[in-house]
Design a protein around this motif. Structure first.
Motif, mmCIF file in Angstrom:
data_model
loop_
_atom_site.group_PDB
_atom_site.id
_atom_site.type_symbol
_atom_site.label_atom_id
_atom_site.label_comp_id
_atom_site.label_asym_id
_atom_site.label_seq_id
_atom_site.Cartn_x
_atom_site.Cartn_y
_atom_site.Cartn_z
ATOM 1 N N ARG A 107 0.809 -1.217 0.000
ATOM 2 C CA ARG A 107 0.000 0.000 0.000
ATOM 3 C C ARG A 107 0.843 1.268 0.000
ATOM 4 N N THR A 108 1.974 1.229 0.687
ATOM 5 C CA THR A 108 2.766 2.461 0.782
ATOM 6 C C THR A 108 4.066 2.323 -0.006
ATOM 7 N N GLN A 109 4.578 3.473 -0.408
ATOM 8 C CA GLN A 109 5.747 3.467 -1.269
ATOM 9 C C GLN A 109 6.989 2.913 -0.570
ATOM 10 N N CYS A 141 -1.621 2.670 -8.308
ATOM 11 C CA CYS A 141 -0.963 3.949 -8.629
ATOM 12 C C CYS A 141 0.367 4.061 -7.897
ATOM 13 N N THR A 142 0.378 3.634 -6.641
ATOM 14 C CA THR A 142 1.611 3.697 -5.858
ATOM 15 C C THR A 142 2.686 2.826 -6.490
ATOM 16 N N THR A 152 2.866 2.899 10.308
ATOM 17 C CA THR A 152 3.034 2.924 8.863
ATOM 18 C C THR A 152 1.640 2.696 8.253
ATOM 19 N N GLY A 153 1.528 2.925 6.973
ATOM 20 C CA GLY A 153 0.203 2.842 6.335
ATOM 21 C C GLY A 153 -0.026 1.543 5.599
ATOM 22 N N GLU A 154 0.523 0.459 6.122
ATOM 23 C CA GLU A 154 0.414 -0.801 5.379
ATOM 24 C C GLU A 154 -1.025 -1.270 5.239
ATOM 25 N N THR A 155 -1.828 -1.031 6.259
ATOM 26 C CA THR A 155 -3.248 -1.355 6.124
ATOM 27 C C THR A 155 -4.040 -0.083 6.357
ATOM 28 N N GLN A 200 2.869 1.859 -9.655
ATOM 29 C CA GLN A 200 3.295 2.410 -10.949
ATOM 30 C C GLN A 200 4.248 3.587 -10.753
ATOM 31 N N LEU A 201 3.949 4.453 -9.791
ATOM 32 C CA LEU A 201 4.848 5.589 -9.552
ATOM 33 C C LEU A 201 6.191 5.121 -8.996
ATOM 34 N N ARG A 244 -6.901 0.775 -6.310
ATOM 35 C CA ARG A 244 -6.446 1.882 -7.149
ATOM 36 C C ARG A 244 -5.245 2.566 -6.504
ATOM 37 N N LEU A 245 -5.332 2.740 -5.189
ATOM 38 C CA LEU A 245 -4.210 3.354 -4.454
ATOM 39 C C LEU A 245 -2.951 2.495 -4.601
#
Lengths: 403, 975
Positions: free
Chosen positions: A68-70, A119-120, A390-393, A122-123, A115-116
């Motif tokens: 989920r997070t970069q 996109c994450t 962290t924003g893993e979930t 791909q970026l 989607r998040l």
């Protein structure tokens, strides 16, 4: 005969430059990279049972980099790319089957979450795509995309670079590689205490003797919190049972890893032809590896709705392991704090397999230089006392009957 | 099809002939045949090809202990022909071969086994790296056995479930199991007896030897079976395979239905007080060159073919046995017309003299301390070599049947999964259970008893102990003393493999995955010398039949190869299911279970699209227009109605009720007043919002509050947990299911409601955030809450669930002239987004707390005690840098609407994401709530948004704006 051994049989020495507690892929990888990249070869891997006994040999072998997070994606992406390198370097076919992962989505909220992640990824330069339900069916013809099931499929998240790796082989390959650099592997050796003097780690006590070492890494999967407690560190970790099972071997029917959040099920067909499948954790903290019938029932219900042709397939083996869950479902990769020389590679929950070798590489650097590598920054133990998850979930995570 | 003359031991019904086909060839069998015995009686010898070497495989045991007899029946793959009863018209096919199963072209692999040593998978196929993807394709194609028929249809009724209740469960319907069932039933206990075969009797069923000079064993077995079946306290489940025995005696099993049964299979669960495990023994395979050739089979397999199915297993046979049952089989088969060329017995002594005498009387050459060293024949057995275990002497015999067995193996799977410890017992050569959990009692042959009287008495002892552990005052003392006077466990044969084993021999430990003695040796040489490691590296016991065949032999072989004692070597843990079980059976009828609100039925409009929301099914859209435009506009312009019965609804009362509220809510709850609603939130210890809702006071120390749908189930426990150290007196009643709830929203909602009540519902009587209890339609007691989640004048009506449909219908009727419309979750989503109201989980996540969401005003900073859950985290993080913040934004191009989850990017760095994003039909503008890094949270900040749905990459530009988007002064709420 000795030359044929994958790893050398060695005597337990009195002193090592580094000791890894836990002979799973994290400990073996850290030992391997410490020896290979940092010239620290007087290293011991201490394993209570046999190498790969714990989570390393009990997972469903899925690898991917669509988190989920970069910060997470970068670590896992590097990890994903490491398999090919390691297979070459260790001259051991860990059988990375790059079949891609399809995550089916069953609600508007899940579409948004995917989607998040897409996109994450791909970026971050990682391939990942959002699919509609027909594209899902094109990818996996056996998929049921009708509306007549509990959670009809609305779309999917497809991640081509992912796949599966032969999990036991990872432990054996790393053991082989580490041993070649002189690392000692001690099976059937149980750590009973961690020695700390004046804020510094000085070694460990095992059932086979006391070892001195200025560096100790705790990388014992589900048992990490118990070991940290020996050194007086209380970790925010809940050990939870997680179960998995396989069907009898079949000719190819499933050419991708498939997972579904709503059903909470994931499945893949191994190169041997078995469908390996797992799901949620049992939500009560415990240290058992018992399997439960309701869990198998859940798997059967979920799989036969998603992939109805699996009704005629038989489960043949069901097992369990322990997942060490942190409050934010991200690991604790930490060292020299509060005890000098004591390092932690714990709290992986059920992501410990895909992250094994790459984490070993960076933990080795951490231990050699006594400085946290940049990529491990999000995973400090201190984040919990600073209320910086962290924003893993997406959801706040907690374990136990009161939630 | 030639069968032996009728004998009373037989289980086939010669009056009922059944036609079936094998590989398209028509064949005939009898009712009572298994598919395997019917095939064998028609002369089929090669049933399958092995997975790795594609060696021919045939009948070996009769209880499904190996993959040798896996076939495809009527499109279902991997069916074990041994345990499947023959039925009329079955189409049976072989699996996994190229050409024909008799002449499998892939059999060439057998010649190249030296390219496939232990762990060869890990050394081959990947150099140079580019060949690996090709290797994968080939490996996958070659691996696996059965092929799924994707078009096979299963009926929902084919699979059923049975949940039983009894004090004692007995696993195994042999003599020990039947005896223990009888003694337990005699005590008045309810007993369930599980038997995998379609009949009771165990190993008595085919034996003609006499029980203590009285009746033949098979007759005794059938008498016992009658007694068991007639006993009213015993339920017998035949053709039922136990799949697991876990903690606290939970048994799972599945039963295969007979032709009369209304099910194909049914899943069974039972948690008895006590369990008797009388699962008996199987034969331990003898390991020698070509021990897998069709024509090599176990002694009981050969004997049962003749005695149970009336099929002579061969014409000329050689026997290599390890126990008296083997000798008995040779003698009995000889007497039925099988030529027995020779018998080798691996034991040096301990033979039953009566049997030795019988062998001699028949003039059969007997070789003591000898065993089979090789089977000859390229596809099926055409000869056997016996060798001395103490010298290099050997002797070859032509034969078409080689009966081979190393002795016995106890079936301990249920004891293994329930956590028994095992110790190697040199006397029996068994791994015997030593530490058993309470209320689990092994009995019979698995303990090493071979004498029928001992076996039966052992069953009685365990049956009585099981009864005793159910709380009855029974004593097993007398039976135990009787058992002591009977023959004890017999010395077992400890031979590990046949004589003269060669380094290149294909002597199989595991048939399923072609695991040989040679591969085991290679494992040990490479340091993978523990059963768990060798099992995985060399692949033993991981195939379709799991540990069945190799489980006992693997630790014995490793012990020998390591040159160590058996100390520390054990069979690997048995895993459930003990017998592979269909997913369809485990899944059962696949009920779709969900909660229905009291108004659910009225939501089921033809166009309505439901979504599963937690335990509920709720309407997301009332039409195919997925923007729900008309539903939204109805609420904005006139009146809409939505079923919100899923909201958590609670009454909290008692002297310390306020203290409890103060603990879990972040606001100062002493400000909650009668007739007024207070909006607040519950946080966790990290300051994250876990719930929000409204609270009002309905009496002295008496409160009423709502929670979000998802939290309703956790709320009582949340209060209890967070007040667990306090001695507070309060009561919390969950009224969620007792009360229905309807939100009547829109500028015309007051007019609609006023038609149904005479009470004053004016803006003065129930102002915005007001609360009033009303009588509607004369008698329905309604709690009216004037909340404004969707941003309009609205009344959330809570009332007894039984009135759910009536009130919905009345409101609908009253609203007809205003064009009232039901609206779904999608419309509600957009409506509340226009107001900037958050949905927990949608607009929040674990990186953000109450302050980050802009809801800091809810926090009661005067709470000096700091005992509010989450308050310390808020105090700590206030002013902390680098946190995400919730902001509102508008796209530059009003009609462009990025999807939820689209990313806010700065170059290729992710700096935030859209939580809720919709086109607002009211504002004619796309709006969104987003979480962004703090630096980008200022009003007016320009943002770049990235989205890529279905390979259609899009970049959007947007600007951070103030929220709410709609009616910022809240005039419409207050009117």
């Amino acid at each position: 005969m000795g030359s044929k051994r994958l790893w050398k049989k060695t005597r337990l020495k009195k002193s090592y430059d580094a000791v890894m507690i836990g002979g799973g892929i994290h400990g073996l990888a850290a030992a391997y990279f410490l020896a290979r990249d940092h010239g620290i070869t007087n290293v011991a891997v201490i394993e209570r049972r046999y190498i790969g006994f714990g989570g390393s040999g009990r997972n469903t072998a899925i690898v991917r980099a669509n988190q989920r997070t970069q910060g997470n994606v970068r670590l896992y992406d590097e990890g994903l790319k490491l398999w090919a390198t390691l297979i070459r370097e260790l001259d051991f076919n860990m059988m990375f089957y790059n079949c891609g992962n399809l995550n089916t989505l069953h609600s508007e909220a899940a579409m948004g979450a995917a989607r998040l992640a897409v996109c994450t990824a791909q970026l971050s330069g990682v391939r990942s795509e959002l699919l509609d339900r027909k594209q899902c069916k094109e990818l996996i013809p056996a998929l049921n995309i009708e509306d007549n099931i509990t959670y009809p499929i609305l779309g999917g998240m497809y991640h081509p670079p992912g796949g599966i790796v032969r999990h036991d082989a990872v432990a054996w390959a790393l053991a082989k590689g580490a041993s070649r650099y002189g690392v000692h592997i001690h099976q059937n050796t149980e750590v009973t205490n961690i020695n700390v003097e004046k804020g510094k780690v000085t070694g460990i006590i095992t059932n086979k003797g006391t070892l001195k070492s200025p560096r100790v890494l705790i990388c014992a999967g589900g048992y990490g919190a118990l070991l940290a407690q020996m050194a007086g560190i209380k970790l925010p970790i809940h050990p939870l049972t997680i179960q998995a099972m396989v069907t009898q071997p079949l000719k190819p029917i499933l050419n991708h890893v498939i997972s579904s959040g709503a059903y909470h099920v994931y499945a893949n067909q191994t190169l041997k032809g078995e469908i390996a499948t797992g799901a949620h954790m049992d939500p009560w903290p415990n240290y058992t590896t018992n399997t439960t019938p309701y869990y198998m029932k859940h798997q059967a219900e979920a799989l036969t709705e998603l992939l109805p042709c699996l009704k005629g397939v038989k489960f043949m083996r069901h097992w369990a392991g322990i997942a060490d869950m942190t409050p934010d479902m991200a690991p604790i990769l930490h060292g020299n704090d509060p005890i000098e020389g004591l390092y932690l590679d714990v709290g992986w929950g059920y992501f410990g397999f895909k992250s094994g070798p790459i984490t070993g590489k960076y933990m080795a650097e951490y231990m050699a230089k006594a400085r946290r590598p940049q990529i491990l920054k999000p995973f400090s133990l201190r984040r919990f006392e600073q209320f910086r998850h962290t924003g893993e979930t997406a959801g706040a995570f907690s374990y136990g009957p009161w939630n | 099809m030639s069968r032996l003359p009728h004998s009373p031991t037989q289980r086939i019904d010669r009056g009922k002939e059944l036609a079936f086909s094998w590989q398209g060839r028509p064949m005939k069998g009898f009712k009572g045949d298994s598919v395997a015995t019917a095939m064998f009686s028609n002369g089929v010898r090669i049933f399958s090809r092995s997975i790795k070497y594609h060696r021919p495989r045939g009948l070996y045991s009769l209880d499904g202990e190996s993959a040798n007899t896996l076939v495809n029946i009527d499109g279902e793959c991997n069916v074990n022909a041994e345990t499947t009863l023959l039925r009329e018209g079955m189409r049976v096919k072989a699996q996994n071969y190229l050409g024909s199963v008799e002449r499998d072209l892939l059999g060439i692999f057998d010649k190249f086994d030296h390219f496939m040593p232990a762990g060869f998978y890990y050394r081959k196929f990947y150099k140079p790296p580019f060949i690996w993807p090709l290797s994968v394709k080939i490996i996958r194609k070659l691996a696996g056995t059965g092929k799924i028929d994707p078009n096979k249809k299963w009926s929902k009724n084919d699979f059923q479930e049975l949940y039983l209740n009894a004090e004692v469960a007995v696993l195994g319907g042999g003599p020990a199991g039947m005896k223990s069932a009888l003694v337990a039933a005699e005590q008045g206990l309810r007993v369930v007896l599980f038997e995998a075969r379609p009949w009771l009797g165990g190993f008595y069923d085919w034996r003609t030897r006499r029980y203590k000079d009285s009746e033949p064993l098979f007759e005794r077995g059938r008498k016992l079976a009658e007694k068991v079946k007639r006993h009213q306290n015993i339920r017998v489940l035949l053709h039922t395979f136990v799949t697991n025995l876990t903690g606290d005696n939970l048994i799972t099993a599945f039963q295969v239905g007979d032709e009369q049964a209304p099910f194909v299979q049914r899943y069974i669960e039972i948690r008895p007080t006590s369990v008797v495990v009388a699962t008996g023994c199987t034969e331990r395979p003898l390991i020698f060159q070509n021990n897998d050739r069709p024509g090599v089979m176990q002694a009981t397999c050969a004997l049962r073919l003749a005695r149970t199915y009336g099929v002579l297993p061969g014409t000329r046979a050689v026997f290599s046995v390890g126990d008296d049952l083997g000798l008995e089989a040779a003698i009995d088969l000889h007497d039925m017309g099988l030529q027995v060329a020779a018998i080798a017995d691996a034991r040096q002594n301990g033979h039953d003299p009566e049997l030795i005498q019988a062998v001699k009387e028949r003039g059969i050459p007997l070789f003591i301390n000898w065993a089979a060293s090789s089977a000859n024949g390229n596809t099926v057995v055409n000869g056997a070599v016996l060798g001395s275990l103490s010298s290099s002497e050997s002797k070859a015999f032509p034969c078409d049947l080689l009966v081979a067995s190393a002795g016995l193996s106890p079936v301990t799977a249920p004891l293994s999964t329930i956590g028994a410890k095992f110790t190697y017992d040199a006397h029996t050569n068994f791994f015997l259970p030593t530490e058993l959990p309470p209320r689990v009692f092994p009995a019979g042959r698995m303990l090493g008893y071979t004498d029928p009287a001992s076996i039966e008495t052992s069953g009685e002892v365990s049956g009585l102990k099981a009864a005793g552990s159910c709380g009855l005052k029974t004593s097993a003392g007398k039976a135990e003393r009787a058992l002591q006077d009977l023959p004890g466990p017999k010395r077992g044969c400890n031979i590990v493999h046949g004589p003269h084993i060669g380094s290149g021999d294909k002597a199989f430990i595991c048939f399923d995955e072609d695991g040989t003695y040679k591969i085991a040796r290679q494992c040990v040489e490479q340091g993978l010398d523990l059963p768990e490691l060798a099992k995985r590296f060399g692949v033993f016991g991981l195939g379709p039949s799991q540990g069945g065949i190799p489980n006992h032999n693997l630790p014995l072989v490793l012990g020998e190869l390591r040159g160590t004692a058996m100390e520390g070597l054990f069979p690997t843990t048995t895993r459930s299911p003990f017998v592979p079980v269909l997913l369809a059976t485990v899944a059962g009828p696949n009920y779709q279970i969900f909660k229905r609100t009291p108004i659910h039925r009225l939501q089921e409009k033809p166009e309505a699209i439901f979504r599963r929301t937690g335990a509920w099914q709720r309407v997301r859209y009332f039409s195919n227009d997925l923007t729900s435009r008309d539903e939204i506009m109805a609420v904005r312009n006139s009146v809409g109605i939505i079923d919100v019965s899923t909201l958590g609804k609670f009454r909290l009362f008692g002297p310390d009720a306020l203290k409890a509220l103060q603990r879990v809510y972040i606001s100062d709850m002493s400000k909650v007043k009668t007739g007024r609603l207070k909006y607040s939130a519950m946080l966790n210890h990290d300051g994250m919002i876990v719930d929000d809702g409204v609270v009002t006071q309905i009496g002295d120390n008496d409160f009423y509050f709502t929670t979000s749908t998802g939290r309703a189930g956790n709320t009582v426990e949340w209060f209890r947990y967070h007040t667990r150290y306090e001695n507070w007196e309060f009561h919390l009643v969950n009224l969620t299911d007792a009360l229905a709830a309807i939100n009547l929203a829109g500028p015309k909602s007051r007019e609609v409601l006023s038609r149904l009540t005479d009470e004053d519902i004016s803006n003065e009587a129930i102002p915005h955030m007001g609360y009033k209890e009303l009588r509607v339609a004369g008698k329905i007691p309604v709690r009216a809450l004037r909340v404004g989640f969707v941003g309009e004048l609205s009344y959330e009506l809570h009332f007894p669930a039984s009135y759910g449909e009536s009130l919905w219908n009345m409101l609908f009727e009253a609203g007809e002239e205003f064009g009232i419309r039901p609206f779904g979750l999608e419309a509600q989503f957009t409506l509340r987004l226009e107001k900037g109201h958050i949905i927990i989980g949608q607009d929040t996540e674990q990186r953000v707390n109450l302050l980050d969401l802009g809801l800091g005003f809810l926090w009661d900073r005067n709470d000096r005690a700091g005992k509010k859950i989450g308050a310390p985290a808020l105090a700590f993080t206030e002013g902390q840098k680098g946190r995400l913040k919730l902001v509102g934004l508008k796209t530059d191009e009003p009609s462009q609407t990025p999807g939820d989850g689209s990313v806010i990017a700065k170059g290729d760095e992710v700096v935030g994401h859209l939580c809720s994003s919709r086109y607002s039909p009211t504002l004619r503008q796309s709006i969104a709530m987003a979480l962004v890094v703090e630096e980008l949270a200022q009003e007016g900040t320009r943002l770049n948004i990235y989205q890529n749905d279905h390979n259609d990459p899009m970049w959007y530009k947007a600007t951070v704006v103030k929220m709410p988007f709609y009616d910022p002064q809240g005039k419409r709420l207050k009117e």
